[in-house]
Design an enzyme around this catalytic site. Sequence first.
Site, short mmCIF file in Angstrom:
data_model
loop_
_atom_site.label_atom_id
_atom_site.label_comp_id
_atom_site.label_asym_id
_atom_site.label_seq_id
_atom_site.Cartn_x
_atom_site.Cartn_y
_atom_site.Cartn_z
CG HIS A 33 -4.28 5.38 -10.35
ND1 HIS A 33 -3.18 6.00 -9.49
CD2 HIS A 33 -4.64 4.12 -9.34
CE1 HIS A 33 -2.87 5.08 -8.50
NE2 HIS A 33 -3.61 4.23 -8.43
CE1 TYR A 77 -8.73 -2.70 -6.23
CE2 TYR A 77 -6.85 -2.08 -5.11
CZ TYR A 77 -7.72 -1.84 -5.92
OH TYR A 77 -7.59 -0.76 -6.71
C1 SP5 Z 1 -7.09 2.55 -7.30
C2 SP5 Z 1 -5.89 1.46 -7.09
O1 SP5 Z 1 -5.65 1.09 -6.13
N1 SP5 Z 1 -5.13 1.06 -8.43
C3 SP5 Z 1 -3.87 0.26 -8.09
C4 SP5 Z 1 -3.69 0.09 -9.40
C5 SP5 Z 1 -2.05 -0.50 -9.28
N2 SP5 Z 1 -1.97 -1.79 -10.22
C6 SP5 Z 1 -0.77 -1.89 -10.40
C7 SP5 Z 1 0.09 -3.16 -10.39
C8 SP5 Z 1 -0.98 -4.41 -11.01
C9 SP5 Z 1 -0.33 -5.58 -10.71
N3 SP5 Z 1 -1.26 -6.54 -10.60
C10 SP5 Z 1 -0.70 -7.97 -10.34
C11 SP5 Z 1 -1.73 -8.67 -9.50
C12 SP5 Z 1 -2.38 -9.63 -10.58
N4 SP5 Z 1 -3.75 -9.30 -11.13
ZN ZN Z 2 -4.37 1.78 -4.56
#
Ligand code: SP5
Ligand code: ZN
Length: 348
Positions: free
Chosen positions: A168, A332
């Site tokens: 990104h 993750y």
């Molecule tokens: C490299 C990659 O996989 N980046 C992904 C980033 C996307 N994140 C955007 C949404 C984040 C929402 N997270 C909510 C979960 C609570 N921590």
């Molecule tokens: Zn991703």
Amino acid sequence: MIPVVWSDDVLRHDPRDEIWVGVRTDGTEVPRRATVIRAALAAAGHPEVPTTEHPDDVLLEVHEAGLVDWLRTAWDAWQDGPYGTLVGSDRVVPYVFPTPLMTSGMPWRYPAATHARAGVWCYDTMTVVGPGTWEAARAAVDAGLTAVDLVLAGRHSVYALTRPPGHHAAPAGFGGSCYLNTAAVAAQAFARAGRRVAVLDVDAHHGNGTQAVFWDRADVLYASVHVDPGAGWFPHVLGYGDERGAGAGAGSTVNVPLPPGTDDDGWLRGVRLLVEAALRFDAEAVVLSLGLDAAAADPESPLLVSRDGYARAGALVGALDLPTVVVQEGGYDLASVGDLTVAALSAF
Ligand code: SP5
Ligand code: ZN
């Protein structure tokens, strides 16, 4: 067995929390991701090779010097300010974003305040800088470049176990848990060596940063399968199927957006489209942006890929039989991300 390029420094970045829709939530891009992947690969018998340090020259062909300099110095500047003691903020988080909406085409000045500078370079509130962020991101770039060195020296394929992820991160802006774009730097290193290179991105999210780096380039293909940004998913504004590159790069960007809930069959059809694009492109080398977050158990995406799906994807890319650098992106679910990586690399 594909060698694993490793640096202990990739563990030094710990976002702890991310500010998401104004709320401090648990960060998911945690150091333990790399630890569990490393353990799973070691148990499967993959040899490890150490990361070697590289100068900034290739990195600076991908990213603007201003971004690199800011990332290098942001944490020290934050510590010099009153943010820890007076404000109680232990991470660099932007609050003002001087986008064209603010500057309106007028000449604008680089902010004097440390807390105003972050938003010049960072495009979201989730991608915080703390102690060790620079060292980890820069070590990831070194790991990617080490992997390219090994492939150019004759190894068929090498995996760089990198974090934080990179796809990104754009030429002059970072976000989406990414700081420096390791896959793009690896691709640029191949391009410098005269190889036509295909970046194949199977992370659940569109790699807007990598796409931006090579948007108008004819010598690098960027092809990605990901959850449809039009269905409401990060990076929201890029990654649509009609984005194909521009200028000399027209036609050398390929996007395959998939609806939320897509499982192995639909996702693998997408992976096959990427492989076919690499064949049409006459690629001589591959950089595989390997995100494991399309897996059904992953908390960050609505795709439903299985372990077998990742194995079959590894086999499809491996069947190209091209010199390949695999770069770790997202993924993750700590319980399964190591096994998914083993599945993909073994089948490769
Ligand atoms: C490299 C990659 O996989 N980046 C992904 C980033 C996307 N994140 C955007 C949404 C984040 C929402 N997270 C909510 C979960 C609570 N921590
Ligand atoms: Zn991703």
